[in-house]
Design a protein around this motif. Structure first.
Motif, PDB file in Angstrom:
ATOM      1  N   ASN A 171       0.800  -1.232   0.000  1.00 54.70           N
ATOM      2  CA  ASN A 171       0.000   0.000   0.000  1.00 54.70           C
ATOM      3  C   ASN A 171       0.831   1.281   0.000  1.00 54.70           C
ATOM      4  N   GLY A 196       1.177   5.913   3.272  1.00 59.64           N
ATOM      5  CA  GLY A 196       0.200   4.854   3.147  1.00 59.64           C
ATOM      6  C   GLY A 196       0.608   3.501   3.691  1.00 59.64           C
ATOM      7  N   ASP A 222      -0.486   5.527   8.420  1.00 60.27           N
ATOM      8  CA  ASP A 222      -1.256   4.316   8.684  1.00 60.27           C
ATOM      9  C   ASP A 222      -2.625   4.316   8.027  1.00 60.27           C
ATOM     10  N   ALA A 223      -2.780   5.116   6.980  1.00 60.86           N
ATOM     11  CA  ALA A 223      -4.002   5.137   6.175  1.00 60.86           C
ATOM     12  C   ALA A 223      -3.627   5.640   4.788  1.00 60.86           C
ATOM     13  N   SER A 225      -4.598   8.035   3.125  1.00 69.23           N
ATOM     14  CA  SER A 225      -4.561   9.493   3.012  1.00 69.23           C
ATOM     15  C   SER A 225      -3.432  10.121   3.816  1.00 69.23           C
ATOM     16  N   LYS A 226      -2.629   9.306   4.506  1.00 67.67           N
ATOM     17  CA  LYS A 226      -1.601   9.829   5.403  1.00 67.67           C
ATOM     18  C   LYS A 226      -0.204   9.528   4.878  1.00 67.67           C
ATOM     19  N   ASP A 245      -2.380  14.246   6.968  1.00 68.05           N
ATOM     20  CA  ASP A 245      -3.552  13.510   6.485  1.00 68.05           C
ATOM     21  C   ASP A 245      -4.429  14.469   5.697  1.00 68.05           C
TER      22      ASP A 245
END
Length: 336
Positions: A171, A196, A222-223, A225-226, A245
């Motif tokens: 990711n 990501g 950890d996402a 968008s981050k 983010d």
């Protein structure tokens, strides 16, 4: 990872200031394009580019907006101006939506010079070492980030040997948010940043892009968008990185870090909270911006917010001045 979220019109536009806050003047917009690409050419002159095929040639508060024939559907998130006449505009998108266009006559005519032929590819950023040598960063394909290289001012491109770039994490990707995720340093240094995949990383090459080493930063990723959105080298060799983010522009957490010359790890830097998508350094001035606004450090001092206006990109033109661009055709002019 969802990070990708001839002239048919050209209008000379002279604006009067519509807003001024903390040294940032925002003239009236000349287009509704989401502007992300930004490249000063000296003095008060600059180029900007964005969605719907738009590019803007500016000088101070004057803006000339052009829409490139044949590129009306493209999102020009990357831009490099060699000078006022010679400009490359790079679109970002999946597969053939990533393209490179050139003008040599100040935007009167444009020619498409190359198109991404990898259906899994996605170009994120373009940067040049000089008038001949440059790089395009693309999202991972075949497990590794795509790093393209040119030595003829962008006419031809070749992918650097994949084994020189560490394997990407699951990711992991770059952000085509500000044409800021690639930076060129002194003595052959090249860096790019990602997100990501847990901790945001910076890939650093000290040998002209031949071999990169991946380094973790304290910015969370950890996402999808981050992560880390932009990098820049200061004159003293410090490597700065910013991020956050984009889905939570006012969110807290580390949004700024630096790698000091000779250091082995990035350290967090105290800064006003919020998502930052671009950063620029000149002399002892460092400026960063994003949807949370613009922050500045001068003379090695603390970062202070100088504007809450949302922006996408920033470039210092001197230690005391910068140009910015952002949503809905926004252009910003900062002076200390």
């Amino acid at each position: 990872m969802d990070r990708r979220n001839f002239i048919i019109a050209g209008a000379a536009f002279v604006a009067t200031p519509a807003a001024a806050a903390g040294g940032l003047v925002i003239p009236a917009s000349s287009t509704d394009s989401e502007l992300r690409g930004l490249s000063p050419t000296g003095g008060k002159a600059f180029w900007a580019s964005g969605s719907k095929g738009w590019v803007v040639r500016g000088k101070g508060q004057r803006q000339d907006a052009f829409r490139i024939v044949g590129a009306e559907a493209l999102d020009f998130r990357g831009l490099h101006a060699f000078d006022d006449q010679h400009v490359l505009a790079m679109s970002a998108g999946p597969g053939e939506a990533s393209q490179l266009w050139r003008t040599r006559d100040s935007g009167k005519t444009w020619t498409r010079i190359t198109t991404n032929q990898d259906p899994d590819g996605f170009w994120d950023s373009i940067a040049f070492v000089d008038k001949k040598r440059g790089f395009i960063l693309g999202d991972p394909t075949q497990g590794r980030f795509t790093v393209l290289y040119t030595n003829d001012a962008g006419e031809t491109w070749a992918r650097l040997k994949p084994e020189g770039v560490p394997l990407a994490a699951a990711n992991e990707g770059a952000f085509a948010a500000s044409n800021g995720c690639v930076a060129i340093g002194r003595r052959g240094q090249v860096a790019f940043c990602t997100g990501g995949a847990g901790k945001a990383r910076v890939y650093l090459s000290r040998g002209g892009g031949g071999v990169f080493v991946a380094m973790e930063t304290p910015i969370l990723a950890d996402a999808p968008s981050k992560g880390a959105f932009a990098v820049t080298f200061a004159k003293d060799g410090t490597l700065w990185v910013c991020g956050g983010d984009y889905k939570s522009p006012q969110g807290k957490g580390v949004n700024l870090a630096r790698l000091a010359p000779g250091a082995l790890a990035f350290e967090p830097v105290a800064a006003p909270a919020g998502y930052l998508s671009a950063i620029s350094a000149k002399g002892d001035t460092v400026i960063a911006t994003g949807l949370a606004g613009t922050i500045v450090s001068r003379g090695g001092g603390a970062f202070e917010r100088v504007s809450a206006a949302p922006m996408n990109s920033v470039r210092l033109t001197s230690k005391k001045a910068a140009v910015l661009c952002g949503p809905k055709g926004t252009i910003g002019l900062w002076k200390a």
